[in-house]
Scaffold this motif. Sequence first.
Motif, PDB file in Angstrom:
ATOM      1  N   TYR A 251       0.845  -1.199   0.000  1.00  0.00           N
ATOM      2  CA  TYR A 251       0.000   0.000   0.000  1.00  0.00           C
ATOM      3  C   TYR A 251       0.877   1.244   0.000  1.00  0.00           C
ATOM      4  N   GLU A 252       1.986   1.181   0.722  1.00  0.00           N
ATOM      5  CA  GLU A 252       2.902   2.323   0.768  1.00  0.00           C
ATOM      6  C   GLU A 252       3.411   2.674  -0.625  1.00  0.00           C
ATOM      7  N   GLU A 253       3.821   1.669  -1.393  1.00  0.00           N
ATOM      8  CA  GLU A 253       4.344   1.929  -2.730  1.00  0.00           C
ATOM      9  C   GLU A 253       3.243   2.410  -3.671  1.00  0.00           C
TER      10      GLU A 253
ATOM     11  N   TYR B 199      -3.711  11.327  12.203  1.00  0.00           N
ATOM     12  CA  TYR B 199      -3.273  11.880  10.923  1.00  0.00           C
ATOM     13  C   TYR B 199      -2.542  13.199  11.130  1.00  0.00           C
ATOM     14  N   ALA B 200      -3.075  14.043  11.999  1.00  0.00           N
ATOM     15  CA  ALA B 200      -2.432  15.331  12.278  1.00  0.00           C
ATOM     16  C   ALA B 200      -1.017  15.127  12.814  1.00  0.00           C
ATOM     17  N   ALA B 201      -0.848  14.123  13.665  1.00  0.00           N
ATOM     18  CA  ALA B 201       0.485  13.839  14.223  1.00  0.00           C
ATOM     19  C   ALA B 201       1.444  13.380  13.128  1.00  0.00           C
ATOM     20  N   ALA B 202       0.952  12.538  12.215  1.00  0.00           N
ATOM     21  CA  ALA B 202       1.802  12.064  11.131  1.00  0.00           C
ATOM     22  C   ALA B 202       2.224  13.212  10.220  1.00  0.00           C
TER      23      ALA B 202
ATOM     24  N   GLU C  96       8.104  18.404   9.779  1.00  0.00           N
ATOM     25  CA  GLU C  96       9.405  18.535  10.453  1.00  0.00           C
ATOM     26  C   GLU C  96      10.516  17.952   9.585  1.00  0.00           C
ATOM     27  N   CYS C  97      10.231  16.822   8.953  1.00  0.00           N
ATOM     28  CA  CYS C  97      11.205  16.176   8.072  1.00  0.00           C
ATOM     29  C   CYS C  97      11.496  17.070   6.863  1.00  0.00           C
ATOM     30  N   MET C  98      10.468  17.630   6.257  1.00  0.00           N
ATOM     31  CA  MET C  98      10.656  18.499   5.092  1.00  0.00           C
ATOM     32  C   MET C  98      11.345  19.806   5.483  1.00  0.00           C
ATOM     33  N   ASP C  99      10.999  20.355   6.640  1.00  0.00           N
ATOM     34  CA  ASP C  99      11.674  21.571   7.129  1.00  0.00           C
ATOM     35  C   ASP C  99      13.174  21.336   7.253  1.00  0.00           C
ATOM     36  N   ALA C 100      13.531  20.142   7.750  1.00  0.00           N
ATOM     37  CA  ALA C 100      14.950  19.816   7.939  1.00  0.00           C
ATOM     38  C   ALA C 100      15.682  19.721   6.602  1.00  0.00           C
TER      39      ALA C 100
ATOM     40  N   THR D  55       9.984  10.452   0.691  1.00  0.00           N
ATOM     41  CA  THR D  55      10.890   9.951   1.728  1.00  0.00           C
ATOM     42  C   THR D  55      10.412  10.365   3.111  1.00  0.00           C
ATOM     43  N   CYS D  56       9.983  11.617   3.246  1.00  0.00           N
ATOM     44  CA  CYS D  56       9.492  12.093   4.539  1.00  0.00           C
ATOM     45  C   CYS D  56       8.162  11.440   4.914  1.00  0.00           C
ATOM     46  N   ALA D  57       7.316  11.192   3.912  1.00  0.00           N
ATOM     47  CA  ALA D  57       6.045  10.511   4.190  1.00  0.00           C
ATOM     48  C   ALA D  57       6.295   9.104   4.704  1.00  0.00           C
ATOM     49  N   ARG D  58       7.281   8.439   4.104  1.00  0.00           N
ATOM     50  CA  ARG D  58       7.630   7.093   4.560  1.00  0.00           C
ATOM     51  C   ARG D  58       8.183   7.140   5.988  1.00  0.00           C
ATOM     52  N   LYS D  59       9.067   8.096   6.242  1.00  0.00           N
ATOM     53  CA  LYS D  59       9.669   8.229   7.578  1.00  0.00           C
ATOM     54  C   LYS D  59       8.607   8.547   8.624  1.00  0.00           C
ATOM     55  N   ALA D  60       7.627   9.363   8.255  1.00  0.00           N
ATOM     56  CA  ALA D  60       6.560   9.744   9.187  1.00  0.00           C
ATOM     57  C   ALA D  60       5.437   8.713   9.247  1.00  0.00           C
ATOM     58  N   ARG D  61       5.569   7.632   8.476  1.00  0.00           N
ATOM     59  CA  ARG D  61       4.584   6.560   8.431  1.00  0.00           C
ATOM     60  C   ARG D  61       3.205   7.065   8.008  1.00  0.00           C
ATOM     61  N   VAL D  62       3.195   8.009   7.081  1.00  0.00           N
ATOM     62  CA  VAL D  62       1.931   8.554   6.593  1.00  0.00           C
ATOM     63  C   VAL D  62       1.090   7.481   5.897  1.00  0.00           C
ATOM     64  N   PRO D  63       1.648   6.673   4.976  1.00  0.00           N
ATOM     65  CA  PRO D  63       0.810   5.653   4.324  1.00  0.00           C
ATOM     66  C   PRO D  63       0.187   4.669   5.311  1.00  0.00           C
TER      67      PRO D  63
END
Length: 297
Positions: free
Chosen positions: A68-70, A194-197, A203-207, A248-256
């Motif tokens: 599902y992530e991919e 969802y808001a937390a993700a 934060e990941c994109m800001d970095a 990459t940030c979505a994966r790191k934040a476990r958005v999917p």
Amino acid sequence: MSGPDAADDEGGPPGLTAAELDLLTRSGSYARGERALRRAESELIAVCMADKGFPYRAGRSASAPQSYEEQLLGMDERRKRGYGLYAQYLDSPGGGEKREGGEPLAPGMENDAYVAQLSEAEAEKYVYALRGDASDRREMRLPDDQTVTFSGKGCEAVSRQELYGSLDDWAASEHVPQILNNSLTDRVTEDPEYAAAMRNWKECMDAKGYSYEDPDDAYRKLKGEYGERGATRDMRKREIEVATDDGTCARKARVPDTVLSLRRQHAESLPATDKRDLRQLTDIWEAAATHARELTE
């Protein structure tokens, strides 16, 4: 699609099955069945078009089901094409197997490229063989007052009738689960998980040096830049960098994972009539997927 069901009317079904949730959310067992359906439809179209004297290149299928992530992130596509904006803003696709600027043709575009190099008269004949003309269009009303228009003639229609038994069943199976899935979006995006993700994503994109509020914001702003600058090589490079970092940030934040989990949870809030429709469409879709595998495997 709906019929009388006293148990549903008195309080709804006890819960959606795994297969129904998979079709609704395009996850789990859905990937393998959908890949078989796309492959079978493409091969049936190729045979039909050949019978009418036209070339048609059947699509190729991935060798393994996607997670599902991919499916949601499409990292390979992001690395090659970003969000697909560069291709949209090109004046023309160019010739051969490559788009202008080295942009490869997306899967399934080979036939469009073939049609593009035909004369107007020949292109009309090809498209008519594939999907008929305006007089062959049919319209179906869907949930939420949406409608879908599709052709009742041509090789596309022939292939879908072979797989689903009727074009109405194909159209409903293709579109209704997605509409029901989309109806859950507000519940998902308003959920604290969802808001937390998304905070973690930002934060990941800001970095990484970006200042986007969310993935939609990144897409919109890049689209605006394309509107101002056009499809330049620098814009293509920037788009790919942003889209890849976004994924990459979505994966790191476990958005999917978060989105899928919440969609499955909130699916139980669907009205009983929607659940009945989904149950019937799951039976239709699974029968079509089974038939597709028999044709292609």
